[in-house]
Motif scaffolding. Structure first.
Motif, PDB file in Angstrom:
ATOM      1  N   PRO A 144      73.562  24.120  39.752  1.00  0.00           N
ATOM      2  CA  PRO A 144      73.692  24.832  38.478  1.00  0.00           C
ATOM      3  C   PRO A 144      74.816  24.191  37.660  1.00  0.00           C
ATOM      4  O   PRO A 144      75.897  23.950  38.185  1.00  0.00           O
ATOM      5  CB  PRO A 144      74.073  26.255  38.899  1.00  0.00           C
ATOM      6  N   TYR A 197      76.909  24.095  33.997  1.00  0.00           N
ATOM      7  CA  TYR A 197      77.230  24.664  32.686  1.00  0.00           C
ATOM      8  C   TYR A 197      78.476  23.964  32.165  1.00  0.00           C
ATOM      9  O   TYR A 197      79.577  24.193  32.660  1.00  0.00           O
ATOM     10  CB  TYR A 197      77.431  26.168  32.833  1.00  0.00           C
ATOM     11  N   GLU A 203      79.530  20.716  32.391  1.00  0.00           N
ATOM     12  CA  GLU A 203      80.211  19.939  33.428  1.00  0.00           C
ATOM     13  C   GLU A 203      79.933  18.448  33.234  1.00  0.00           C
ATOM     14  O   GLU A 203      79.837  17.702  34.206  1.00  0.00           O
ATOM     15  CB  GLU A 203      79.746  20.362  34.834  1.00  0.00           C
ATOM     16  N   ASP A 208      72.391  25.012  32.422  1.00  0.00           N
ATOM     17  CA  ASP A 208      72.368  26.426  32.031  1.00  0.00           C
ATOM     18  C   ASP A 208      72.889  26.586  30.594  1.00  0.00           C
ATOM     19  O   ASP A 208      73.888  27.250  30.366  1.00  0.00           O
ATOM     20  CB  ASP A 208      73.235  27.204  33.043  1.00  0.00           C
ATOM     21  N   ASN A 220      72.608  29.849  27.645  1.00  0.00           N
ATOM     22  CA  ASN A 220      73.272  30.166  28.903  1.00  0.00           C
ATOM     23  C   ASN A 220      72.708  31.468  29.487  1.00  0.00           C
ATOM     24  O   ASN A 220      72.839  32.533  28.880  1.00  0.00           O
ATOM     25  CB  ASN A 220      74.784  30.281  28.639  1.00  0.00           C
ATOM     26  N   ASP A 254      78.050  23.551  43.629  1.00  0.00           N
ATOM     27  CA  ASP A 254      78.550  23.626  42.266  1.00  0.00           C
ATOM     28  C   ASP A 254      78.626  22.223  41.670  1.00  0.00           C
ATOM     29  O   ASP A 254      78.808  21.236  42.387  1.00  0.00           O
ATOM     30  CB  ASP A 254      79.943  24.274  42.249  1.00  0.00           C
ATOM     31  N   ALA A 255      78.515  22.181  40.351  1.00  0.00           N
ATOM     32  CA  ALA A 255      78.494  20.879  39.678  1.00  0.00           C
ATOM     33  C   ALA A 255      79.898  20.328  39.457  1.00  0.00           C
ATOM     34  O   ALA A 255      80.068  19.185  39.067  1.00  0.00           O
ATOM     35  CB  ALA A 255      77.784  21.026  38.336  1.00  0.00           C
ATOM     36  N   ASP A 256      80.917  21.135  39.710  1.00  0.00           N
ATOM     37  CA  ASP A 256      82.265  20.758  39.262  1.00  0.00           C
ATOM     38  C   ASP A 256      83.042  19.904  40.266  1.00  0.00           C
ATOM     39  O   ASP A 256      84.245  19.748  40.129  1.00  0.00           O
ATOM     40  CB  ASP A 256      83.062  22.029  38.927  1.00  0.00           C
ATOM     41  N   GLN A 272      83.952  20.627  43.128  1.00  0.00           N
ATOM     42  CA  GLN A 272      84.822  21.396  44.034  1.00  0.00           C
ATOM     43  C   GLN A 272      84.215  21.467  45.434  1.00  0.00           C
ATOM     44  O   GLN A 272      84.936  21.529  46.419  1.00  0.00           O
ATOM     45  CB  GLN A 272      85.071  22.798  43.489  1.00  0.00           C
ATOM     46  N   LYS A 331      92.438  34.240  41.630  1.00  0.00           N
ATOM     47  CA  LYS A 331      91.034  34.119  41.986  1.00  0.00           C
ATOM     48  C   LYS A 331      90.879  34.350  43.496  1.00  0.00           C
ATOM     49  O   LYS A 331      89.925  34.971  43.944  1.00  0.00           O
ATOM     50  CB  LYS A 331      90.611  32.697  41.628  1.00  0.00           C
ATOM     51  N   ARG A 341      89.471  21.653  40.986  1.00  0.00           N
ATOM     52  CA  ARG A 341      88.624  21.258  39.869  1.00  0.00           C
ATOM     53  C   ARG A 341      89.236  20.046  39.176  1.00  0.00           C
ATOM     54  O   ARG A 341      90.426  20.054  38.861  1.00  0.00           O
ATOM     55  CB  ARG A 341      88.534  22.419  38.879  1.00  0.00           C
ATOM     56  N   SER A 350      87.047  26.722  34.813  1.00  0.00           N
ATOM     57  CA  SER A 350      86.228  27.720  35.497  1.00  0.00           C
ATOM     58  C   SER A 350      85.469  28.572  34.476  1.00  0.00           C
ATOM     59  O   SER A 350      85.966  28.867  33.398  1.00  0.00           O
ATOM     60  CB  SER A 350      87.116  28.610  36.354  1.00  0.00           C
ATOM     61  N   LYS A 351      84.250  28.976  34.840  1.00  0.00           N
ATOM     62  CA  LYS A 351      83.417  29.738  33.908  1.00  0.00           C
ATOM     63  C   LYS A 351      83.515  31.236  34.144  1.00  0.00           C
ATOM     64  O   LYS A 351      82.908  32.013  33.424  1.00  0.00           O
ATOM     65  CB  LYS A 351      81.948  29.313  34.059  1.00  0.00           C
TER      66      LYS A 351
HETATM   67  N1  UDP Z   1      77.725  27.903  36.215  1.00  0.00           N
HETATM   68  C1  UDP Z   1      76.460  28.046  35.643  1.00  0.00           C
HETATM   69  N2  UDP Z   1      76.276  29.008  34.692  1.00  0.00           N
HETATM   70  C2  UDP Z   1      77.281  29.834  34.290  1.00  0.00           C
HETATM   71  C3  UDP Z   1      78.551  29.708  34.902  1.00  0.00           C
HETATM   72  C4  UDP Z   1      78.731  28.732  35.861  1.00  0.00           C
HETATM   73  O1  UDP Z   1      75.538  27.308  35.987  1.00  0.00           O
HETATM   74  O2  UDP Z   1      77.051  30.682  33.430  1.00  0.00           O
HETATM   75  C5  UDP Z   1      77.941  26.859  37.225  1.00  0.00           C
HETATM   76  C6  UDP Z   1      79.106  25.940  36.937  1.00  0.00           C
HETATM   77  O3  UDP Z   1      78.726  24.868  36.095  1.00  0.00           O
HETATM   78  C7  UDP Z   1      79.474  25.468  38.315  1.00  0.00           C
HETATM   79  C8  UDP Z   1      79.191  26.684  39.183  1.00  0.00           C
HETATM   80  O4  UDP Z   1      78.283  27.494  38.443  1.00  0.00           O
HETATM   81  O5  UDP Z   1      78.660  24.389  38.738  1.00  0.00           O
HETATM   82  C9  UDP Z   1      80.451  27.454  39.546  1.00  0.00           C
HETATM   83  O6  UDP Z   1      81.186  27.732  38.378  1.00  0.00           O
HETATM   84  P1  UDP Z   1      82.772  27.621  38.336  1.00  0.00           P
HETATM   85  O7  UDP Z   1      83.213  26.342  38.966  1.00  0.00           O
HETATM   86  O8  UDP Z   1      83.192  27.863  36.931  1.00  0.00           O
HETATM   87  O9  UDP Z   1      83.180  28.843  39.234  1.00  0.00           O
HETATM   88  P2  UDP Z   1      84.464  28.903  40.175  1.00  0.00           P
HETATM   89  O10 UDP Z   1      84.436  27.694  41.078  1.00  0.00           O
HETATM   90  O11 UDP Z   1      85.640  28.900  39.254  1.00  0.00           O
HETATM   91  O12 UDP Z   1      84.265  30.212  40.918  1.00  0.00           O
END
Ligand code: UDP
Ligand code: MG
Length: 326
Positions: A7, A9, A11, A40, A68, A91-93, A95, A128, A196, A201-202
């Motif tokens: 997923p 968003y 990134e 997304d 989104n 996750d795409a980020d 992490q 978090k 990250r 973060s989203k």
């Molecule tokens: N993401 C998404 N749609 C959204 C919010 C987040 O596809 O509306 C994706 C985002 O691109 C990432 C993953 O979900 O790949 C986790 O998001 P994020 O890293 O922001 O969350 P965190 O690691 O801070 O919990």
């Protein structure tokens, strides 16, 4: 075949390094892998990067949402376009470390249907990490699915799990609990987590309240989803019985006190606070019972819901996905 669902968003900067790592791992382990990016509704150039990756690597596929729709919808769309028997989400980020994929597959084996990651050493801010600890303890306690990290983005699944659970809203946090409620076997492995590198973060603080409300829904759905009257009716009946009991005592006393031979001081019902409680309990009991009946009626006429997202473009994936056939 292994489908990796990502997923995405906003990134754009992470996608190329992530693709490179995945390609290395596929080569090193000789995996037949497809990589599905679900954009997304990004407003940066994530989709352009996905198009570029797909042009040079035929294993890359893309699904683009018009706007989104949230991580749950993105995961759901990615999985419904996956052709692998096994699905890894991450996750795409950057992490989540793709080098964990072989560990997930080894842990899954024949033993589990879903293996969830546990970011034991988390590289996220404290605001978090702490709510997440509390959240995980609550989910484990209420659903009986003991995991350290329910909401870990990196998980490995047998694809058929997704034929049975519907991901909408922000239900992705509860995939293990929802799957376990349908009898799938859930395992957990420790994974490496990375800070990250790009973007932000989203999910903000509001996720604490939303997560808690969703937990109530999940508890209700998994425990009483097929029989809402069992919980609503129980509460309703209890309230009704207590209310009726108080009312009977009050009415009995009122009646008896009016018969001189018993020598009781006559009471005025409106002077007894217990009357108010009893009326409130009777009304509440009636309410709960009738809402329970509505719930039962709804279930007996239930139709499968329509998709909760809308796709604008696709690359390299089946044009008539499984979800549309159902
Ligand atoms: N993401 C998404 N749609 C959204 C919010 C987040 O596809 O509306 C994706 C985002 O691109 C990432 C993953 O979900 O790949 C986790 O998001 P994020 O890293 O922001 O969350 P965190 O690691 O801070 O919990
Ligand atoms: Mg992240």
């Amino acid at each position: 075949m292994l489908s990796v669902v990502i997923p995405t968003y906003n990134e754009s900067l992470s996608l190329e390094p992530l693709h490179k790592e995945l390609a290395e791992i596929a080569a090193a382990n000789d995996y037949d892998m497809e990589i599905i990016f679900v954009d997304d509704g990004s407003i940066d150039d994530s989709w352009q990067v996905i198009e570029r990756l797909a042009a040079k690597d035929s294993r890359v596929r893309g699904v683009r949402f018009r706007r989104n729709f949230g991580k749950s919808a993105a995961l759901s769309a990615g999985v419904s376009h996956a052709s692998g028997v096994l699905v890894v989400t991450l996750d795409a980020d950057l992490q989540d470390d793709p080098h964990e994929i072989p560990h997930f597959l080894a842990a899954l084996g024949d033993k589990y249907d879903l293996v969830s990651g546990w970011k034991r050493l988390r590289h996220d801010p404290w605001n978090k990490v702490i709510p997440s600890r509390v959240f995980n303890a609550m989910v484990s306690w209420l659903t009986g699915v003991e995991l350290h990290d329910h909401n870990c983005g990196m998980k490995c699944y047998r694809r058929e799990i997704f034929d049975e659970i519907s991901l909408y809203g922000e239900m992705h946090r509860f995939i293990p609990a929802l799957a376990a409620a349908r009898g799938f076997r859930i395992g957990e492995i420790e994974i490496k987590h990375r800070p990250r590198r790009f973007g932000q973060s989203k999910f903000g603080v509001s996720r604490i309240v939303k997560g808690f409300l969703d937990l109530l829904t999940v508890k209700f759905l998994t425990a009483f989803g097929q029989r809402p009257q069992h919980i609503l009716g129980s509460i309703g009946l209890l309230a009704f019985v207590i209310g009726a009991g108080i009312m009977t005592v009050l009415a009995g006393y009122w009646l008896v006190s009016r018969i001189p031979v018993f020598g009781l001081a006559p009471i005025q019902l409106h002077e007894r606070p217990a009357l108010l409680y009893s009326v409130a309990l009777l009304l509440m009991g009636g309410q709960f019972l009738s809402v329970g009946i509505l719930g039962e009626l709804f279930i007996s006429y239930h139709r499968p819901e329509r998709r909760s997202y809308s796709i604008s473009e696709k690359i390299g994936v089946d044009s008539s996905p499984k979800e549309e056939k159902s």
